[in-house]
Design a protein around this motif. Sequence first.
Motif, PDB file in Angstrom:
ATOM      1  N   PRO A   1       0.850  -1.217   0.076  1.00 44.04           N
ATOM      2  CA  PRO A   1      -0.040   0.039   0.000  1.00 44.04           C
ATOM      3  C   PRO A   1       0.899   1.322  -0.089  1.00 44.04           C
ATOM      4  CG  PRO A   1      -0.455  -1.692   1.791  1.00 44.04           C
ATOM      5  CD  PRO A   1       0.665  -2.066   1.079  1.00 44.04           C
ATOM      6  N   PRO A   2       0.362   2.037  -0.854  1.00 48.65           N
ATOM      7  CA  PRO A   2       1.450   3.564  -0.936  1.00 48.65           C
ATOM      8  C   PRO A   2       1.010   4.471   0.168  1.00 48.65           C
ATOM      9  CG  PRO A   2      -0.261   3.570  -2.526  1.00 48.65           C
ATOM     10  CD  PRO A   2      -0.383   2.119  -1.901  1.00 48.65           C
ATOM     11  N   ASP A   3      -0.197   4.359   0.783  1.00 44.97           N
ATOM     12  CA  ASP A   3      -0.417   5.321   1.973  1.00 44.97           C
ATOM     13  C   ASP A   3      -1.365   4.839   2.802  1.00 44.97           C
ATOM     14  OD1 ASP A   3      -2.749   5.213   0.384  1.00 44.97           O
ATOM     15  OD2 ASP A   3      -2.438   7.021  -0.432  1.00 44.97           O
ATOM     16  N   SER A   4      -1.887   5.754   3.617  1.00 49.29           N
ATOM     17  CA  SER A   4      -2.957   5.223   4.711  1.00 49.29           C
ATOM     18  C   SER A   4      -4.229   4.631   4.164  1.00 49.29           C
ATOM     19  CB  SER A   4      -3.282   6.368   5.704  1.00 49.29           C
ATOM     20  OG  SER A   4      -3.867   7.338   4.949  1.00 49.29           O
ATOM     21  N   MET A   5      -4.812   5.189   3.122  1.00 47.75           N
ATOM     22  CA  MET A   5      -5.949   4.639   2.854  1.00 47.75           C
ATOM     23  C   MET A   5      -5.743   3.410   1.865  1.00 47.75           C
ATOM     24  SD  MET A   5      -9.103   4.917   1.560  1.00 47.75           S
ATOM     25  CE  MET A   5      -9.618   6.599   1.837  1.00 47.75           C
ATOM     26  N   GLY A   6      -4.605   3.181   1.354  1.00 49.63           N
ATOM     27  CA  GLY A   6      -4.136   2.047   0.634  1.00 49.63           C
ATOM     28  C   GLY A   6      -4.203   0.980   1.553  1.00 49.63           C
ATOM     29  N   ARG A   7      -3.677   1.136   3.004  1.00 51.90           N
ATOM     30  CA  ARG A   7      -3.317   0.130   4.076  1.00 51.90           C
ATOM     31  C   ARG A   7      -4.961  -0.215   4.577  1.00 51.90           C
ATOM     32  NH1 ARG A   7       0.973   3.417   5.262  1.00 51.90           N
ATOM     33  NH2 ARG A   7      -0.230   4.831   6.819  1.00 51.90           N
ATOM     34  N   ALA A   8      -5.751   0.663   4.576  1.00 51.35           N
ATOM     35  CA  ALA A   8      -6.995   0.148   4.893  1.00 51.35           C
ATOM     36  C   ALA A   8      -7.779  -0.413   3.866  1.00 51.35           C
ATOM     37  CB  ALA A   8      -7.867   1.573   5.211  1.00 51.35           C
ATOM     38  N   ILE A   9      -7.404  -0.324   2.809  1.00 52.22           N
ATOM     39  CA  ILE A   9      -8.237  -1.228   1.497  1.00 52.22           C
ATOM     40  C   ILE A   9      -7.353  -2.513   1.631  1.00 52.22           C
ATOM     41  CG2 ILE A   9      -7.884  -1.516  -0.921  1.00 52.22           C
ATOM     42  CD1 ILE A   9      -8.325   1.693  -0.961  1.00 52.22           C
ATOM     43  N   SER A  10      -6.118  -2.591   1.568  1.00 48.28           N
ATOM     44  CA  SER A  10      -5.458  -3.663   1.614  1.00 48.28           C
ATOM     45  C   SER A  10      -5.791  -4.768   2.797  1.00 48.28           C
ATOM     46  CB  SER A  10      -3.851  -3.700   1.683  1.00 48.28           C
ATOM     47  OG  SER A  10      -3.005  -4.778   1.740  1.00 48.28           O
ATOM     48  N   ALA A  11      -6.123  -4.369   3.867  1.00 49.70           N
ATOM     49  CA  ALA A  11      -6.523  -5.006   5.162  1.00 49.70           C
ATOM     50  C   ALA A  11      -7.678  -5.809   4.609  1.00 49.70           C
ATOM     51  CB  ALA A  11      -6.492  -4.064   6.387  1.00 49.70           C
ATOM     52  N   ALA A  12      -8.609  -4.981   3.970  1.00 55.12           N
ATOM     53  CA  ALA A  12      -9.797  -5.902   3.787  1.00 55.12           C
ATOM     54  C   ALA A  12      -9.581  -7.082   2.596  1.00 55.12           C
ATOM     55  CB  ALA A  12     -11.045  -4.764   3.278  1.00 55.12           C
ATOM     56  N   PHE A  13      -8.654  -6.769   1.830  1.00 51.95           N
ATOM     57  CA  PHE A  13      -8.236  -7.603   0.827  1.00 51.95           C
ATOM     58  C   PHE A  13      -7.577  -8.801   1.450  1.00 51.95           C
ATOM     59  CE2 PHE A  13      -9.888  -4.276  -1.932  1.00 51.95           C
ATOM     60  CZ  PHE A  13     -10.746  -5.044  -2.792  1.00 51.95           C
ATOM     61  N   ARG A  14      -6.894  -8.520   2.365  1.00 57.21           N
ATOM     62  CA  ARG A  14      -5.894  -9.760   3.078  1.00 57.21           C
ATOM     63  C   ARG A  14      -6.577 -10.364   3.818  1.00 57.21           C
ATOM     64  NH1 ARG A  14      -2.275  -6.039   4.332  1.00 57.21           N
ATOM     65  NH2 ARG A  14      -3.131  -5.950   6.620  1.00 57.21           N
ATOM     66  N   ALA A  15      -7.339  -9.815   4.867  1.00 53.86           N
ATOM     67  CA  ALA A  15      -8.118 -10.658   5.792  1.00 53.86           C
ATOM     68  C   ALA A  15      -9.232  -9.800   6.368  1.00 53.86           C
ATOM     69  CB  ALA A  15      -7.249 -10.932   7.078  1.00 53.86           C
ATOM     70  N   PRO A  16     -10.419 -10.037   5.584  1.00 52.11           N
ATOM     71  CA  PRO A  16     -11.557  -9.310   5.913  1.00 52.11           C
ATOM     72  C   PRO A  16     -11.905  -9.266   7.338  1.00 52.11           C
ATOM     73  CG  PRO A  16     -12.091 -10.753   3.956  1.00 52.11           C
ATOM     74  CD  PRO A  16     -10.668 -11.119   4.646  1.00 52.11           C
ATOM     75  N   ALA A  17     -12.535  -7.980   7.782  1.00 52.79           N
ATOM     76  CA  ALA A  17     -12.460  -7.729   8.975  1.00 52.79           C
ATOM     77  C   ALA A  17     -13.875  -6.781   9.142  1.00 52.79           C
ATOM     78  CB  ALA A  17     -11.332  -7.074   9.903  1.00 52.79           C
ATOM     79  N   PRO A  18     -14.964  -7.273   9.255  1.00 59.95           N
ATOM     80  CA  PRO A  18     -16.410  -6.564   9.157  1.00 59.95           C
ATOM     81  C   PRO A  18     -16.546  -6.155  10.541  1.00 59.95           C
ATOM     82  CG  PRO A  18     -16.926  -8.736   9.235  1.00 59.95           C
ATOM     83  CD  PRO A  18     -15.483  -8.641   9.211  1.00 59.95           C
ATOM     84  N   SER A  19     -17.297  -5.074  10.562  1.00 58.20           N
ATOM     85  CA  SER A  19     -17.632  -4.294  11.823  1.00 58.20           C
ATOM     86  C   SER A  19     -18.415  -5.460  12.753  1.00 58.20           C
ATOM     87  CB  SER A  19     -18.552  -3.035  11.675  1.00 58.20           C
ATOM     88  OG  SER A  19     -19.629  -3.348  11.079  1.00 58.20           O
ATOM     89  N   THR A  20     -18.813  -5.234  13.835  1.00 54.98           N
ATOM     90  CA  THR A  20     -19.662  -6.181  14.778  1.00 54.98           C
ATOM     91  C   THR A  20     -21.064  -6.167  14.076  1.00 54.98           C
ATOM     92  OG1 THR A  20     -18.426  -5.769  16.900  1.00 54.98           O
ATOM     93  CG2 THR A  20     -20.398  -6.422  16.965  1.00 54.98           C
TER      94      THR A  20
END
Length: 522
Positions: free
Chosen positions: A440-459
């Motif tokens: 990921p190139p920035d903070s938005m990219g990190r938030a996006i990458s996290a969802a594609f790496r290991a989905p973590a939905p809200s409660t």
Amino acid sequence: MRTGSAGVLFLILSLQPAPAQEAGTTGGPLSAIDWLSQSVATPAAAMPEAGPVRPDEPPVAEAGSALPATVTTSSLDGPAPDGVGLIAPAVSSLPHDLWGAGLTREIAESLVNHPDEALPALRQLFLTILLAELAPPVDAGGRGELLLVRIDKLLALGALEQAAALIEAAGVTTPELFRRAFDVALLTGAEDRACASMAGEPHLAPTLPARIFCLARSGDWDTAALTIRTASALGQISADQEALLSRFLDPDLYEGEPVPPAPNPVTPLDWMIYAAIGEPLPTDGLPIAFSYAELGPRSGWKARIEAAERLTRAGTIPPNVILGLYTESTPAASGGVWDRAAAFQAFDAAIASGSAERVAATLPAVWARMQEVELEVPFATLYAKALLDLPLAGEAAAIAFRVGLLSPQSETWARQASPATPEESFLTAIALGRGAEALPPDSMGRAISAAFRAPAPSTEGQRLLDENRTGEAVLVAIDSIGRGVKGDLRGVTEGLSILRLAGLEAVARRTALELMILERRG
């Protein structure tokens, strides 16, 4: 059509306005639009009983892309109005039992409270949900409550043609549905058809302003004038209404006199009457549905462009409408809409010429103008395919790459890309479904990458998925990503995770690309 004064008197006495109450379950109406015209008398609907307890059902199976595609009409031939739709499951790629164990009121509240602003991919997903042919909620009971909510939300979003098609597909005429069809006809320039429909539905009792309007449209001026005088004598219309309707029948009699103030809220019938007397009300301060009224030939070129920009941005009209308007004539001035039209015309001519040099010279300017009015995705839909094989370099190449990734040809663009920056590498990976592997190139990219790496939905999102309420979970996802756009990056991860777990992988990818490319961050 002529009637005597006794007939008009009977009509007025029989049309005492009843409360405009929409059908709903206990707890009040599910939805209401305060700017709808009181075109027919709408007696209060009986309140149905509360729905059944939600059953325990297995999770919904995965689905694919949910972008609207070819529209097919499903006629309503049984007692399931809430299941009527314009887009079949095979086309929408939404599961037929999207609502699963969801209950009507909870689903309706999610639809009504859904914000109108969202990324283009999410707007299209939401419109697809409103238009899709889906199994009714388990407690629907054939009442058609969710159908009315869906129509109201379409009207609120400015999707008038879609709302009209949904009403027609329902195949029934109730006062509540007719009011909406009547107003859609007024705002889309089909007022004569609206009046003819009213005349052809004898079980619908037209209200006085609507009856007077339609009498005048049909040329029965005498009966219209008599109706106004009798209604005024009986106190059935206010002084302002009498003055406005009388001016509508004979503007010359009121030349030089002040025009009655516009009501609040303005209804489509009000808007039509003010336009007819030569005092059109501006639509830029009115609900977006009124922008449709500016698309017709009665409006000037500038007004039509601005209306089309609002509706195109909302995703409710196809991009070729704005293409036609931008290129309709030669801009007569500079600044604002004229600069956009000039830049668009120069680029469109460059594309038509096939000259890479001309395209490179005009693309940066038109892209900047499209960013001003958030029309990047419609622009990409129009031109990405034509840009694909042009030998561009430098700034023009970088812009064309982003245009391509915002278009339906995003995977094709990604496959032939030669990324020049870490951001372009990340975008290419997202488009090709490899978002979990890219840096990921920035903070938005990190938030996006996290969802594609290991989905973590809200409660909340996970709970809805576990309870077989996939449709409501998807609506939560859209809202979560909206929070992310405004700075809560956790919402981006949670929302994209829900979309992926709900089987909407293609929508999640498009949303991720838009989060990175479009300037929508709060």
